[in-house]
Design a protein around this motif. Structure first.
Motif, PDB file in Angstrom:
ATOM      1  N   ARG A   1       0.834  -1.215   0.000  1.00 50.52           N
ATOM      2  CA  ARG A   1       0.000   0.000   0.000  1.00 50.52           C
ATOM      3  C   ARG A   1       0.863   1.257   0.000  1.00 50.52           C
ATOM      4  N   ALA A   2       1.965   1.232   0.751  1.00 50.24           N
ATOM      5  CA  ALA A   2       2.873   2.379   0.763  1.00 50.24           C
ATOM      6  C   ALA A   2       3.492   2.586  -0.616  1.00 50.24           C
ATOM      7  N   VAL A   3       3.882   1.495  -1.279  1.00 49.80           N
ATOM      8  CA  VAL A   3       4.442   1.594  -2.637  1.00 49.80           C
ATOM      9  C   VAL A   3       3.419   2.242  -3.557  1.00 49.80           C
TER      10      VAL A   3
ATOM     11  N   PHE B   1       9.349   4.544  -4.155  1.00 51.98           N
ATOM     12  CA  PHE B   1      10.477   3.916  -3.472  1.00 51.98           C
ATOM     13  C   PHE B   1      11.398   3.324  -4.528  1.00 51.98           C
ATOM     14  N   ARG B   2      12.657   3.165  -4.170  1.00 57.46           N
ATOM     15  CA  ARG B   2      13.603   2.470  -5.043  1.00 57.46           C
ATOM     16  C   ARG B   2      13.738   1.036  -4.554  1.00 57.46           C
TER      17      ARG B   2
ATOM     18  N   LEU C   1      10.010   1.264  -7.595  1.00 60.38           N
ATOM     19  CA  LEU C   1       9.002   0.254  -7.274  1.00 60.38           C
ATOM     20  C   LEU C   1       7.608   0.829  -7.452  1.00 60.38           C
ATOM     21  N   ASP C   2       6.730   0.028  -8.018  1.00 61.68           N
ATOM     22  CA  ASP C   2       5.338   0.416  -8.179  1.00 61.68           C
ATOM     23  C   ASP C   2       4.493  -0.852  -8.244  1.00 61.68           C
ATOM     24  N   VAL C   3       3.212  -0.711  -7.926  1.00 61.61           N
ATOM     25  CA  VAL C   3       2.296  -1.838  -8.066  1.00 61.61           C
ATOM     26  C   VAL C   3       2.033  -2.058  -9.548  1.00 61.61           C
ATOM     27  N   VAL C   4       1.544  -3.223  -9.917  1.00 65.12           N
ATOM     28  CA  VAL C   4       1.438  -3.581 -11.332  1.00 65.12           C
ATOM     29  C   VAL C   4       0.514  -2.677 -12.136  1.00 65.12           C
TER      30      VAL C   4
END
Length: 106
Positions: free
Chosen positions: A22-24, A34-35, A88-91
């Motif tokens: 959820r934070a991502v 985020f990295r 970083l990310d969700v799909v």
């Protein structure tokens, strides 16, 4: 940018990996992704995470990040066509779909 998730953490028993996912999502959507590691990684930015994650050790945060990546809940992305995939990310997030833009200074 600090996103308070303490109410969520207290009202529902959810695992750290769900809260990190959820934070991502929230940080990428806001332009502060985020990295995968290093500067901008979970450990370096742990003070911005929910209450329980900031006390986790570096190794546990790396394990959680690896769990998210291997389960395909989070993926490594890049901003447009620049450089290598380190963000970083969700799909279904903006960086995963190639339209995300980082806010200056991130």
């Amino acid at each position: 940018m600090l996103i308070d998730q303490t109410v969520l953490a207290r009202t529902r028993k959810v695992g750290n990996s769900v809260l990190l996912e959820r934070a991502v999502r929230l940080y990428a959507k806001a332009g502060f992704p985020f990295r995968a590691s290093g500067v901008g990684g979970f450990f370096a930015c742990r003070e911005n995470l929910h209450n329980d994650s900031h006390i986790l050790c570096r190794h546990r945060l790396k394990e959680l990040a690896a769990e998210l990546l291997t389960s395909n809940r989070v993926k490594k992305c890049r901003e447009g066509t620049k450089g290598t995939a380190t963000l970083l990310d969700v799909v279904d997030g903006p960086f995963a779909l190639d339209y995300g833009k980082r806010i200056a200074g991130t």
